[in-house]
Write an enzyme that holds these catalytic residues in place. Structure first.
Site, PDB file in Angstrom:
ATOM      1  N   SER A  85       0.875  -1.178   0.000  1.00  0.00           N
ATOM      2  CA  SER A  85       0.000   0.000   0.000  1.00  0.00           C
ATOM      3  C   SER A  85       0.907   1.222   0.000  1.00  0.00           C
ATOM      4  O   SER A  85       2.113   1.123   0.255  1.00  0.00           O
ATOM      5  CB  SER A  85      -0.845   0.010   1.273  1.00  0.00           C
ATOM      6  OG  SER A  85      -1.553   1.224   1.375  1.00  0.00           O
ATOM      7  N   TYR A 131      -2.503  -1.398  10.410  1.00  0.00           N
ATOM      8  CA  TYR A 131      -2.447  -1.569   8.953  1.00  0.00           C
ATOM      9  C   TYR A 131      -1.105  -1.062   8.419  1.00  0.00           C
ATOM     10  O   TYR A 131      -0.452  -1.734   7.612  1.00  0.00           O
ATOM     11  CB  TYR A 131      -3.620  -0.825   8.318  1.00  0.00           C
ATOM     12  CG  TYR A 131      -3.766  -1.010   6.823  1.00  0.00           C
ATOM     13  CD1 TYR A 131      -4.251  -2.196   6.289  1.00  0.00           C
ATOM     14  CD2 TYR A 131      -3.439   0.017   5.936  1.00  0.00           C
ATOM     15  CE1 TYR A 131      -4.404  -2.351   4.911  1.00  0.00           C
ATOM     16  CE2 TYR A 131      -3.593  -0.122   4.567  1.00  0.00           C
ATOM     17  CZ  TYR A 131      -4.080  -1.311   4.052  1.00  0.00           C
ATOM     18  OH  TYR A 131      -4.224  -1.464   2.693  1.00  0.00           O
TER      19      TYR A 131
HETATM   20  P1  NAP Z   1     -11.531  -5.677  -0.784  1.00  0.00           P
HETATM   21  O1  NAP Z   1     -12.415  -5.436  -1.955  1.00  0.00           O
HETATM   22  O2  NAP Z   1     -12.093  -5.584   0.581  1.00  0.00           O
HETATM   23  O3  NAP Z   1     -10.799  -7.064  -0.958  1.00  0.00           O
HETATM   24  C1  NAP Z   1     -10.098  -7.676   0.085  1.00  0.00           C
HETATM   25  C2  NAP Z   1     -10.007  -9.141  -0.237  1.00  0.00           C
HETATM   26  O4  NAP Z   1      -9.243  -9.815   0.762  1.00  0.00           O
HETATM   27  C3  NAP Z   1     -11.364  -9.808  -0.310  1.00  0.00           C
HETATM   28  O5  NAP Z   1     -11.405 -10.574  -1.480  1.00  0.00           O
HETATM   29  C4  NAP Z   1     -11.392 -10.696   0.920  1.00  0.00           C
HETATM   30  O6  NAP Z   1     -12.141 -11.858   0.621  1.00  0.00           O
HETATM   31  C5  NAP Z   1      -9.908 -11.006   1.077  1.00  0.00           C
HETATM   32  N1  NAP Z   1      -9.553 -11.402   2.438  1.00  0.00           N
HETATM   33  C6  NAP Z   1      -9.567 -10.650   3.567  1.00  0.00           C
HETATM   34  N2  NAP Z   1      -9.154 -11.370   4.622  1.00  0.00           N
HETATM   35  C7  NAP Z   1      -8.857 -12.609   4.146  1.00  0.00           C
HETATM   36  C8  NAP Z   1      -8.385 -13.798   4.731  1.00  0.00           C
HETATM   37  N3  NAP Z   1      -8.094 -13.880   6.037  1.00  0.00           N
HETATM   38  N4  NAP Z   1      -8.189 -14.886   3.951  1.00  0.00           N
HETATM   39  C9  NAP Z   1      -8.458 -14.826   2.638  1.00  0.00           C
HETATM   40  N5  NAP Z   1      -8.911 -13.729   2.018  1.00  0.00           N
HETATM   41  C10 NAP Z   1      -9.117 -12.628   2.758  1.00  0.00           C
HETATM   42  O7  NAP Z   1     -10.329  -4.647  -0.790  1.00  0.00           O
HETATM   43  P2  NAP Z   1      -9.278  -4.164  -1.894  1.00  0.00           P
HETATM   44  O8  NAP Z   1      -9.238  -2.705  -1.756  1.00  0.00           O
HETATM   45  O9  NAP Z   1      -9.497  -4.795  -3.209  1.00  0.00           O
HETATM   46  O10 NAP Z   1      -7.938  -4.731  -1.236  1.00  0.00           O
HETATM   47  C11 NAP Z   1      -7.031  -5.568  -1.913  1.00  0.00           C
HETATM   48  C12 NAP Z   1      -5.647  -5.256  -1.431  1.00  0.00           C
HETATM   49  O11 NAP Z   1      -5.297  -3.924  -1.777  1.00  0.00           O
HETATM   50  C13 NAP Z   1      -5.444  -5.352   0.082  1.00  0.00           C
HETATM   51  O12 NAP Z   1      -4.179  -5.937   0.331  1.00  0.00           O
HETATM   52  C14 NAP Z   1      -5.446  -3.912   0.520  1.00  0.00           C
HETATM   53  O13 NAP Z   1      -4.752  -3.731   1.732  1.00  0.00           O
HETATM   54  C15 NAP Z   1      -4.749  -3.272  -0.655  1.00  0.00           C
HETATM   55  N6  NAP Z   1      -4.926  -1.838  -0.801  1.00  0.00           N
HETATM   56  C16 NAP Z   1      -6.147  -1.303  -1.036  1.00  0.00           C
HETATM   57  C17 NAP Z   1      -6.276   0.080  -1.185  1.00  0.00           C
HETATM   58  C18 NAP Z   1      -7.595   0.737  -1.461  1.00  0.00           C
HETATM   59  O14 NAP Z   1      -7.662   1.978  -1.405  1.00  0.00           O
HETATM   60  N7  NAP Z   1      -8.644   0.000  -1.779  1.00  0.00           N
HETATM   61  C19 NAP Z   1      -5.140   0.894  -1.090  1.00  0.00           C
HETATM   62  C20 NAP Z   1      -3.908   0.320  -0.848  1.00  0.00           C
HETATM   63  C21 NAP Z   1      -3.814  -1.062  -0.707  1.00  0.00           C
HETATM   64  P3  NAP Z   1     -13.027 -12.632   1.699  1.00  0.00           P
HETATM   65  O15 NAP Z   1     -13.773 -11.589   2.466  1.00  0.00           O
HETATM   66  O16 NAP Z   1     -13.877 -13.550   0.897  1.00  0.00           O
HETATM   67  O17 NAP Z   1     -12.068 -13.403   2.533  1.00  0.00           O
END
Ligand code: NAP
Length: 262
Positions: free
Chosen positions: A148, A161
């Protein structure tokens, strides 16, 4: 060597994508399948997993969902075994699953702290640990971790985080150094604010979500939130031979957030 023919960039490859059933992971699963990869989607929510698998199959791709909690060693070993049994190899691991709670150190309970480290950092460690032997055997592989912007700079009230994502970046570099001799590349994507369910959830916890979104947008020089597909394109680049001389890198996809004060 990079492919300049316009052919599919991941033809014949097998990719594991954790958190492939939502947001950035979902967009990456669809893009990788379109580029010829067979995709193994890992996550906890099976109905969202099935939706992505069905979408890939509708486009004549190959995919499977394996219900997995990445913080549990037994689940991760089952995931890797299932991928090997179904497809016989693993070319790409995208460690993307994470949770994103809000809070300072004082607002974070010991249980919440452990949960974030376990899911975001230990989950990345476990998937890497159990996939690596299969990549080493074939002397090839690409591992991509979703860090991130918080891997590089702290955000207010995101202590656990921030710590987990800083750890993900250093783990990226450690694994890149240790396994480069086996032609395994390991890189970390550092997204800015991307419009996904995770971001919407964080915004909904603020007193004024619209104002919080506006101030977040202002931090990005390009003046908007990023889209999941814009991060998926970076994952594709890092998974493909187009990035054959890149390892141990932190790649921002942040609309200019790190470039300076916007
Ligand atoms: P999201 O839509 O909430 O997706 C998160 C995913 O992680 C979901 O598919 C969830 O699936 C899975 N997950 C969470 N805990 C888990 C576990 N214990 N085991 C297996 N799967 C798990 O969020 P996103 O924004 O796409 O996030 C994806 C990545 O990008 C993350 O690493 C996040 O930190 C990073 N990120 C996001 C942003 C942003 O602004 N959105 C910015 C920087 C970094 P289930 O609920 O089915 O388990």
């Amino acid at each position: 060597m990079a492919d300049t023919t316009g052919a599919m960039k991941l033809k014949g490859r097998v990719s594991i994508i954790t958190g492939g059933n939502s947001g950035i992971g979902r967009a990456t699963s669809l893009l990788f399948a379109k580029e010829g990869s067979r995709v193994v989607i890992a996550g906890r929510n099976a109905s969202r997993g099935k939706e992505v698998v069905d979408a890939i199959k509708k486009g004549h791709g190959e995919a499977m969902f394996v219900k997995t909690d990445v913080s549990r060693s037994s689940d991760v070993r089952r995931l890797v075994d299932a991928a090997m049994e179904q497809f016989g190899k693993i070319d790409v691991l995208f460690n993307n699953a994470a949770i994103s709670p809000v809070g300072t150190v004082l607002e974070t309970s010991e249980e919440e702290w452990s949960e974030v480290i376990q899911k975001n950092l230990t989950g990345t460690f476990l998937c890497t640990k159990y996939v690596l032997p299969h990549m080493i055997k074939r002397k090839r592989g690409a591992i991509i971790n979703t860090g991130s912007i918080n891997s590089l700079m702290a955000m207010k009230r995101e202590a656990a985080y921030d710590a987990s994502k800083g750890g993900v970046l250093m783990l990226t570099r450690a694994v890149a150094m240790d396994f480069a001799e086996f032609n395994i590349r390991v890189n970390c994507i550092c997204p800015g604010a991307i419009d996904t369910p995770m971001l919407r959830d964080i915004l909904s916890q603020t007193p004024d979500p619209a104002a919080a979104e506006a101030s977040l947008v202002k931090m990005h020089a390009l003046g908007r939130l990023g889209l999941p597909d814009e991060v998926a394109q970076m994952a594709l680049f890092l998974a493909s031979d187009d990035s054959s001389f890149i390892t141990g890198a932190a790649m921002p996809v942040d609309g200019g957030m790190l470039g300076g004060w916007a």
